[in-house]
Write a protein that holds these residues in place. Sequence first.
Motif, PDB file in Angstrom:
ATOM      1  N   ILE A  58      -2.192  21.384  -6.735  1.00 17.13           N
ATOM      2  CA  ILE A  58      -2.335  22.587  -7.557  1.00 17.13           C
ATOM      3  C   ILE A  58      -3.783  22.781  -7.985  1.00 17.13           C
ATOM      4  O   ILE A  58      -4.335  23.887  -7.935  1.00 17.13           O
ATOM      5  CB  ILE A  58      -1.404  22.498  -8.793  1.00 17.13           C
ATOM      6  CG1 ILE A  58       0.068  22.531  -8.341  1.00 17.13           C
ATOM      7  CG2 ILE A  58      -1.688  23.631  -9.773  1.00 17.13           C
ATOM      8  CD1 ILE A  58       1.057  22.189  -9.432  1.00 17.13           C
ATOM      9  N   LEU A  59      -4.423  21.693  -8.398  1.00 13.53           N
ATOM     10  CA  LEU A  59      -5.826  21.782  -8.797  1.00 13.53           C
ATOM     11  C   LEU A  59      -6.708  22.260  -7.649  1.00 13.53           C
ATOM     12  O   LEU A  59      -7.714  22.940  -7.867  1.00 13.53           O
ATOM     13  CB  LEU A  59      -6.318  20.411  -9.283  1.00 13.53           C
ATOM     14  CG  LEU A  59      -5.865  19.982 -10.678  1.00 13.53           C
ATOM     15  CD1 LEU A  59      -6.117  18.497 -10.894  1.00 13.53           C
ATOM     16  CD2 LEU A  59      -6.583  20.809 -11.748  1.00 13.53           C
ATOM     17  N   GLY A  60      -6.327  21.870  -6.444  1.00 14.88           N
ATOM     18  CA  GLY A  60      -7.115  22.265  -5.292  1.00 14.88           C
ATOM     19  C   GLY A  60      -6.994  23.722  -4.929  1.00 14.88           C
ATOM     20  O   GLY A  60      -7.925  24.306  -4.363  1.00 14.88           O
ATOM     21  N   THR A  61      -5.869  24.318  -5.245  1.00 10.93           N
ATOM     22  CA  THR A  61      -5.630  25.693  -4.806  1.00 10.93           C
ATOM     23  C   THR A  61      -5.658  26.722  -5.929  1.00 10.93           C
ATOM     24  O   THR A  61      -5.713  27.919  -5.666  1.00 10.93           O
ATOM     25  CB  THR A  61      -4.272  25.789  -4.085  1.00 10.93           C
ATOM     26  OG1 THR A  61      -3.237  25.307  -4.954  1.00 10.93           O
ATOM     27  CG2 THR A  61      -4.286  24.951  -2.816  1.00 10.93           C
ATOM     28  N   GLU A  62      -5.606  26.279  -7.178  1.00  8.25           N
ATOM     29  CA  GLU A  62      -5.570  27.205  -8.306  1.00  8.25           C
ATOM     30  C   GLU A  62      -6.742  26.947  -9.250  1.00  8.25           C
ATOM     31  O   GLU A  62      -7.239  25.826  -9.355  1.00  8.25           O
ATOM     32  CB  GLU A  62      -4.248  27.058  -9.083  1.00  8.25           C
ATOM     33  CG  GLU A  62      -3.004  27.290  -8.248  1.00  8.25           C
ATOM     34  CD  GLU A  62      -2.869  28.718  -7.759  1.00  8.25           C
ATOM     35  OE1 GLU A  62      -3.546  29.604  -8.327  1.00  8.25           O
ATOM     36  OE2 GLU A  62      -2.078  28.956  -6.833  1.00  8.25           O
ATOM     37  N   ASN A  63      -7.138  27.994  -9.957  1.00 13.04           N
ATOM     38  CA  ASN A  63      -8.242  27.897 -10.918  1.00 13.04           C
ATOM     39  C   ASN A  63      -7.678  27.459 -12.262  1.00 13.04           C
ATOM     40  O   ASN A  63      -7.374  28.277 -13.124  1.00 13.04           O
ATOM     41  CB  ASN A  63      -8.967  29.236 -11.029  1.00 13.04           C
ATOM     42  CG  ASN A  63     -10.194  29.139 -11.912  1.00 13.04           C
ATOM     43  OD1 ASN A  63     -10.766  28.065 -12.083  1.00 13.04           O
ATOM     44  ND2 ASN A  63     -10.598  30.266 -12.480  1.00 13.04           N
ATOM     45  N   VAL A  64      -7.544  26.164 -12.453  1.00 16.46           N
ATOM     46  CA  VAL A  64      -6.942  25.600 -13.660  1.00 16.46           C
ATOM     47  C   VAL A  64      -8.035  25.300 -14.682  1.00 16.46           C
ATOM     48  O   VAL A  64      -9.090  24.757 -14.342  1.00 16.46           O
ATOM     49  CB  VAL A  64      -6.165  24.307 -13.322  1.00 16.46           C
ATOM     50  CG1 VAL A  64      -5.680  23.616 -14.592  1.00 16.46           C
ATOM     51  CG2 VAL A  64      -4.997  24.624 -12.406  1.00 16.46           C
ATOM     52  N   HIS A  65      -7.772  25.630 -15.943  1.00  9.18           N
ATOM     53  CA  HIS A  65      -8.742  25.394 -17.010  1.00  9.18           C
ATOM     54  C   HIS A  65      -8.424  24.131 -17.814  1.00  9.18           C
ATOM     55  O   HIS A  65      -9.337  23.382 -18.180  1.00  9.18           O
ATOM     56  CB  HIS A  65      -8.790  26.592 -17.966  1.00  9.18           C
ATOM     57  CG  HIS A  65      -9.252  27.859 -17.331  1.00  9.18           C
ATOM     58  ND1 HIS A  65      -8.384  28.725 -16.689  1.00  9.18           N
ATOM     59  CD2 HIS A  65     -10.494  28.393 -17.199  1.00  9.18           C
ATOM     60  CE1 HIS A  65      -9.073  29.755 -16.210  1.00  9.18           C
ATOM     61  NE2 HIS A  65     -10.349  29.577 -16.502  1.00  9.18           N
ATOM     62  N   VAL A  66      -7.153  23.912 -18.127  1.00  4.71           N
ATOM     63  CA  VAL A  66      -6.748  22.784 -18.972  1.00  4.71           C
ATOM     64  C   VAL A  66      -5.660  21.989 -18.259  1.00  4.71           C
ATOM     65  O   VAL A  66      -4.713  22.567 -17.706  1.00  4.71           O
ATOM     66  CB  VAL A  66      -6.237  23.265 -20.345  1.00  4.71           C
ATOM     67  CG1 VAL A  66      -5.752  22.073 -21.186  1.00  4.71           C
ATOM     68  CG2 VAL A  66      -7.335  24.022 -21.090  1.00  4.71           C
ATOM     69  N   VAL A  67      -5.801  20.658 -18.267  1.00  4.05           N
ATOM     70  CA  VAL A  67      -4.798  19.764 -17.688  1.00  4.05           C
ATOM     71  C   VAL A  67      -4.241  18.888 -18.800  1.00  4.05           C
ATOM     72  O   VAL A  67      -5.015  18.220 -19.512  1.00  4.05           O
ATOM     73  CB  VAL A  67      -5.395  18.868 -16.584  1.00  4.05           C
ATOM     74  CG1 VAL A  67      -4.303  17.995 -15.968  1.00  4.05           C
ATOM     75  CG2 VAL A  67      -6.090  19.698 -15.523  1.00  4.05           C
ATOM     76  N   MET A  68      -2.932  18.889 -18.955  1.00  5.40           N
ATOM     77  CA  MET A  68      -2.284  18.036 -19.966  1.00  5.40           C
ATOM     78  C   MET A  68      -1.276  17.134 -19.250  1.00  5.40           C
ATOM     79  O   MET A  68      -0.351  17.604 -18.606  1.00  5.40           O
ATOM     80  CB  MET A  68      -1.585  18.878 -21.035  1.00  5.40           C
ATOM     81  CG  MET A  68      -1.022  18.037 -22.173  1.00  5.40           C
ATOM     82  SD  MET A  68      -0.727  18.996 -23.679  1.00  5.40           S
ATOM     83  CE  MET A  68       0.470  20.199 -23.090  1.00  5.40           C
ATOM     84  N   SER A  69      -1.481  15.819 -19.373  1.00  7.16           N
ATOM     85  CA  SER A  69      -0.668  14.865 -18.622  1.00  7.16           C
ATOM     86  C   SER A  69       0.007  13.850 -19.531  1.00  7.16           C
ATOM     87  O   SER A  69      -0.558  13.439 -20.560  1.00  7.16           O
ATOM     88  CB  SER A  69      -1.546  14.124 -17.605  1.00  7.16           C
ATOM     89  OG  SER A  69      -0.828  13.086 -16.967  1.00  7.16           O
TER      90      SER A  69
END
Length: 553
Positions: A465-476
Amino acid sequence: MLEENLATELVRAVHACSRVIVCYLRIDRFDMIDEVCDFTVAANLTRMIAERLTQCVDDPCRVSRTASGGFVAVFVSQDASIDQLDVGQSIAAALEPPFVLGSMTRRVTASVGVSCFPDTASGVHELLQQAAAAAYAVKRIGGNDVHAYTSTLDGDLGRQLKLADELDGAVQRGEMELVYQPVLSTAKREVVGMEALVRWRSPKLGFLMPDQFIPFAESLGMIEEIGRWVLQEACAQARRWLDLGVGDFTLSVNVSRAQMRGRQLLEDVRRALDASRLQASFLDLELTETAIMTNVEEATWTMRELRKMGVKLSMDDFGIGQSSLGHLQRLPVNRMKIDRSFVAAVPDDVNAARICRAIIGLAHEFGFSVVGEGVEKAVQLAFLERNGCEFVQGYLLSKPVSADAMLAILREPVLYPRETNGKSHNGAVLLVDDEQNVLRALARLLRRDGYRIFTASTFHDAFEILGTENVHVVMSDHRMPEGKGTEFLSRVKATHPHTIRLILSGYADLGAVTEAINGGAVYRFLTKPWNDDDLRETLREAMRMAQAAVSEA
């Protein structure tokens, strides 16, 4: 002379019940030594190698130079207990001390193959062929080792001899052909050029890819003829495309190290351009980093002359050679191509991702554009694009195609359009947790604030997902089946540094979390169960930071 001396030794061995051990040596990278050093130095080194081999076998008549530039040393013994592999290793050990050549020293290694009469062979030709096959087996795995001949090499030896016979004259018989792999602009997702790639359609051996015959062509001295044909045919094809009404493309042609010697390349390029009536500005020559660094002064002069002609230049397979920053600033290249091994490892290998980003940054500092080759996944394309790589090629976009298919692509150049996903001005959040009920609850909560929400239950899915989408915040989550959330977010920091990274977990490894926060991998640690208002406020703050970082970049 070699075969006569060896035949004499075999006759003696029969009468004396002796064993004859033949060691075939291919000096590793000797052609590079020959190119870098002048004739006298190379000749002295050859003589000194022969002298050391003579000391090992006690008779100068038992050491010979082969027509292909290798060495043969013959060892004779009546001791049946002597291991032929031990003899080969002693020969290799004799070459380990550095050779003193006037004011300089040189170290050499060798690919050594060993055969034995009467153990594995019964005649002169068989002994030499077996030892040569064993030496080539060593060379194929990187050299600097010793292999004794075994019967398993028989098939390889037969194939090698047959391939060499068929390769001789293949260009004149019209058995070579070209295919073309499109090169895309990441900004427009349009085809801006192509790389010409050679294939061999042999009536007897079938359809062969370059890695099946190019190494043989190089070792047999046939690569210059093949390279010259590729250059001529590719330029002629480019002219045919232009005559059919398409234009504004760059044709890339690979140049081997052998073609870089002397001034022949300049003459070959002039002839190809003149014969095809192709403007030099359409042609891009791809020179490997290794070929350039073999003799950087001569290569730099040749490259400058090519640039004067109007030809573009690319440094191919960058990252696996030995370029220095001092050399790079002097090289008159237009583009760097990131070696496919680094691109293929993205996003799983954090170090490969760092190397890709470093190469892109370095190239831009020197004013070069960058091509990422070997792109096979959407995540790799998105990673390269996000990090400023201007051009890409690979099987995700298009496999190599025929000239007719390439013409059709040039007429409709949009090859890999972007997906038009709905976007929100409020930003995008990626939630990573192995519990689906947690993901559903968080998604319901955060959609109130207008974010685009992506969810992943594994780290692998998250990187896709990170590779294909412009993600701003990651919560894991911190405690995942694949490992710790802090380790995952450290990798995210390396590959996607503009994201803001949060931990949301009911389990706390305080040492790991503190280290991750201090190291910048984690912005904040939140606990389960969470307070809705506090969580939303933290997300709003993280989103402001992420969008500010993107704007500054």
